[in-house]
Design a protein around this motif. Structure first.
Motif, PDB file in Angstrom:
ATOM      1  N   UNK A   1     -61.580  15.278  -8.603  1.00 33.04           N
ATOM      2  CA  UNK A   1     -60.329  15.710  -7.019  1.00 33.04           C
ATOM      3  C   UNK A   1     -59.568  17.121  -8.019  1.00 33.04           C
ATOM      4  N   UNK A   2     -60.590  18.296  -6.898  1.00 37.80           N
ATOM      5  CA  UNK A   2     -60.090  19.435  -7.022  1.00 37.80           C
ATOM      6  C   UNK A   2     -59.476  19.953  -5.554  1.00 37.80           C
ATOM      7  N   UNK A   3     -58.215  19.987  -6.515  1.00 34.47           N
ATOM      8  CA  UNK A   3     -56.820  20.699  -6.297  1.00 34.47           C
ATOM      9  C   UNK A   3     -55.902  19.711  -5.604  1.00 34.47           C
ATOM     10  N   UNK A   4     -55.101  19.723  -5.137  1.00 36.47           N
ATOM     11  CA  UNK A   4     -53.480  18.156  -4.884  1.00 36.47           C
ATOM     12  C   UNK A   4     -53.181  18.967  -3.871  1.00 36.47           C
ATOM     13  N   UNK A   5     -52.874  20.438  -4.132  1.00 35.50           N
ATOM     14  CA  UNK A   5     -52.004  20.158  -2.860  1.00 35.50           C
ATOM     15  C   UNK A   5     -50.849  20.700  -2.884  1.00 35.50           C
TER      16      UNK A   5
ATOM     17  N   UNK B   1     -51.663  10.503  -2.119  1.00 33.26           N
ATOM     18  CA  UNK B   1     -51.711   8.860  -1.918  1.00 33.26           C
ATOM     19  C   UNK B   1     -51.880   8.410  -1.055  1.00 33.26           C
ATOM     20  N   UNK B   2     -52.394   8.580  -0.456  1.00 31.38           N
ATOM     21  CA  UNK B   2     -52.106   7.760   0.791  1.00 31.38           C
ATOM     22  C   UNK B   2     -53.337   8.060   1.155  1.00 31.38           C
ATOM     23  N   UNK B   3     -53.952   8.688   1.059  1.00 28.05           N
ATOM     24  CA  UNK B   3     -55.618   9.332   1.364  1.00 28.05           C
ATOM     25  C   UNK B   3     -56.646   9.465   0.582  1.00 28.05           C
ATOM     26  N   UNK B   4     -55.956   9.092  -1.061  1.00 24.12           N
ATOM     27  CA  UNK B   4     -56.970   8.680  -2.054  1.00 24.12           C
ATOM     28  C   UNK B   4     -56.461   6.593  -1.378  1.00 24.12           C
TER      29      UNK B   4
ATOM     30  N   UNK C   1     -58.554   3.584  -3.275  1.00 29.51           N
ATOM     31  CA  UNK C   1     -58.485   4.529  -4.513  1.00 29.51           C
ATOM     32  C   UNK C   1     -56.554   4.848  -5.191  1.00 29.51           C
ATOM     33  N   UNK C   2     -56.821   4.410  -6.478  1.00 28.33           N
ATOM     34  CA  UNK C   2     -55.148   5.412  -6.614  1.00 28.33           C
ATOM     35  C   UNK C   2     -55.189   6.575  -7.385  1.00 28.33           C
ATOM     36  N   UNK C   3     -54.368   7.209  -8.194  1.00 24.47           N
ATOM     37  CA  UNK C   3     -54.124   8.355  -8.592  1.00 24.47           C
ATOM     38  C   UNK C   3     -54.716   8.069 -10.074  1.00 24.47           C
ATOM     39  N   UNK C   4     -54.858   6.226 -10.538  1.00 25.23           N
ATOM     40  CA  UNK C   4     -55.075   6.507 -11.983  1.00 25.23           C
ATOM     41  C   UNK C   4     -56.648   5.506 -11.877  1.00 25.23           C
ATOM     42  N   UNK C   5     -57.336   5.725 -10.692  1.00 24.09           N
ATOM     43  CA  UNK C   5     -58.402   6.034 -11.323  1.00 24.09           C
ATOM     44  C   UNK C   5     -59.100   6.975 -10.809  1.00 24.09           C
ATOM     45  N   UNK C   6     -58.696   8.650 -10.378  1.00 23.61           N
ATOM     46  CA  UNK C   6     -58.759  10.094 -10.842  1.00 23.61           C
ATOM     47  C   UNK C   6     -59.646   9.814 -12.359  1.00 23.61           C
ATOM     48  N   UNK C   7     -60.719  10.449 -12.274  1.00 21.85           N
ATOM     49  CA  UNK C   7     -60.865  10.648 -14.223  1.00 21.85           C
ATOM     50  C   UNK C   7     -60.654  12.610 -14.371  1.00 21.85           C
ATOM     51  N   UNK C   8     -60.935  13.205 -13.120  1.00 25.82           N
ATOM     52  CA  UNK C   8     -60.238  14.507 -12.965  1.00 25.82           C
ATOM     53  C   UNK C   8     -59.982  15.343 -12.122  1.00 25.82           C
ATOM     54  N   UNK C   9     -58.383  15.832 -12.522  1.00 26.71           N
ATOM     55  CA  UNK C   9     -58.153  16.216 -11.892  1.00 26.71           C
ATOM     56  C   UNK C   9     -58.289  17.974 -11.821  1.00 26.71           C
ATOM     57  N   UNK C  10     -58.815  18.700 -11.158  1.00 26.70           N
ATOM     58  CA  UNK C  10     -59.439  20.348 -10.970  1.00 26.70           C
ATOM     59  C   UNK C  10     -58.843  21.269 -10.028  1.00 26.70           C
ATOM     60  N   UNK C  11     -57.883  21.843 -10.898  1.00 26.56           N
ATOM     61  CA  UNK C  11     -56.579  23.170 -10.127  1.00 26.56           C
ATOM     62  C   UNK C  11     -57.324  24.362 -10.132  1.00 26.56           C
ATOM     63  N   UNK C  12     -57.331  25.237  -9.074  1.00 30.17           N
ATOM     64  CA  UNK C  12     -57.683  26.512  -9.386  1.00 30.17           C
ATOM     65  C   UNK C  12     -56.998  27.758 -10.123  1.00 30.17           C
ATOM     66  N   UNK C  13     -55.401  26.541  -9.373  1.00 31.55           N
ATOM     67  CA  UNK C  13     -54.630  27.386 -10.785  1.00 31.55           C
ATOM     68  C   UNK C  13     -53.023  26.774  -9.870  1.00 31.55           C
TER      69      UNK C  13
ATOM     70  N   UNK D   1     -51.669  10.386 -12.292  1.00 30.49           N
ATOM     71  CA  UNK D   1     -52.879  10.882 -12.202  1.00 30.49           C
ATOM     72  C   UNK D   1     -53.238  10.454 -14.327  1.00 30.49           C
ATOM     73  N   UNK D   2     -52.226   9.339 -14.847  1.00 31.34           N
ATOM     74  CA  UNK D   2     -52.458   8.904 -15.780  1.00 31.34           C
ATOM     75  C   UNK D   2     -53.516   9.186 -16.642  1.00 31.34           C
ATOM     76  N   UNK D   3     -54.547   8.961 -16.063  1.00 30.19           N
ATOM     77  CA  UNK D   3     -56.275   8.898 -17.085  1.00 30.19           C
ATOM     78  C   UNK D   3     -56.695   9.995 -16.890  1.00 30.19           C
ATOM     79  N   UNK D   4     -56.567  10.825 -15.728  1.00 31.62           N
ATOM     80  CA  UNK D   4     -56.874  11.872 -15.865  1.00 31.62           C
ATOM     81  C   UNK D   4     -56.850  12.975 -17.005  1.00 31.62           C
TER      82      UNK D   4
END
Length: 289
Positions: free
Chosen positions: A59-63, A86-89, A94-106, A129-132
């Protein structure tokens, strides 16, 4: 290479002052590009890129998320009460626990607020995102812990410490790469918007996708001279933007924008009349392999 899919999903939306979003561009110009209400506010989206490759979900960015208190939501005209990311995932199975990487520009709140649970009275928001793995620019992460007076209100108090405490924080520098499944992510570091921001250049079998971060928040800002009042160093940002756009043309890359409420992505080309890179094809949605 493994098959990789790209889909833009939406988090919580806001409204911000159009004059600030367009910096020194006069209102007579920017109103040709985007509609403002009677207070001069324009729609600001939270566009997040979900990339699925093999067993990995990036997931790139989280808003901006839903962590803000009611008075702060009113200040930034956050429209939705619930955590829309979370609704969009969930719509993608998917849920937030299914995300392996959260990449944040800033780590400004409008990019990192979605990391946190929704606001509840008398309860501090929790890190999701407990597993990311949380991927952030090293220079920017240091800046976020001791920001300048000018931009410290853009950061979420305590978020850097929450990320560090997970043991899953991955700090990157410009020019470094992240290889996951069927793709490689190259990081382009810039200083114009905020020190050490990272734009992600995603190399997949289908081509190059660039998460622009706030170098180019939406289609109107593809115009090279257009910057935001929020940018720390506007002239430097223009130089960095030119590097991004020139390479995007050379690689026929797809640009994904974090804040455009109408168009989430675009391809660009060199305009012989304007003598600079301009949008060639824009996309209202993105779902591709």
């Amino acid at each position: 290479m493994q098959e990789t899919s790209f889909i833009v999903i939406r988090g919580n939306s806001m409204r911000l002052d159009g004059g600030t979003m367009f910096g020194n561009a006069p209102k007579a110009l920017w109103r040709k590009w985007i509609q403002a209400d009677e207070r001069g506010l324009i729609d600001i989206a939270s566009n997040c890129l979900l990339v699925r490759t093999g067993d990995h979900n990036l997931l790139f960015e989280t808003g901006c998320g839903a962590y803000l208190s009611p008075d702060m939501k009113a200040r930034f005209a956050v429209k939705e009460e619930t955590h829309m990311l979370l609704h969009a995932l969930a719509e993608q199975g998917l849920s937030d626990s299914d995300i392996s990487h959260v990449v944040l520009s800033h780590l400004h709140f409008d990019h990192a607020g979605g990391l946190l649970s929704a606001w509840e009275p008398d309860r501090e928001p929790e890190l999701l995102f407990p597993n990311a793995l949380f991927v952030v620019g090293e220079e920017h992460f240091k800046h976020s812990k001791s920001p300048h007076y000018r931009d410290r209100a853009s950061f979420i108090p305590g978020l850097a410490e929450k990320l560090q405490a997970t043991g899953r924080l991955v700090l990157k520098q410009g020019g470094e790469r992240l290889v996951v499944g069927g793709l490689a992510v190259e990081f382009f570091q810039s200083q114009g918007h905020t020190p050490g921001m990272l734009s992600s250049w995603i190399q997949a079998q289908s081509g190059t996708v660039i998460c622009t971060g706030d170098l180019i928040p939406g289609v109107p800002w593809v115009n090279l001279p257009i910057t935001m009042g929020y940018d720390r160093f506007a002239e430097r940002l223009v130089d960095e933007k030119k590097l991004m756009l020139d390479r995007a043309v050379a690689e026929d890359a797809l640009l994904v924008f974090p804040h455009d409420a109408a168009h989430v992505a675009a391809r660009v080309e060199h305009d012989p009349v304007k003598k600079r890179v301009m949008p060639a094809k824009v996309f209202e949605t993105l779902n591709m392999v």
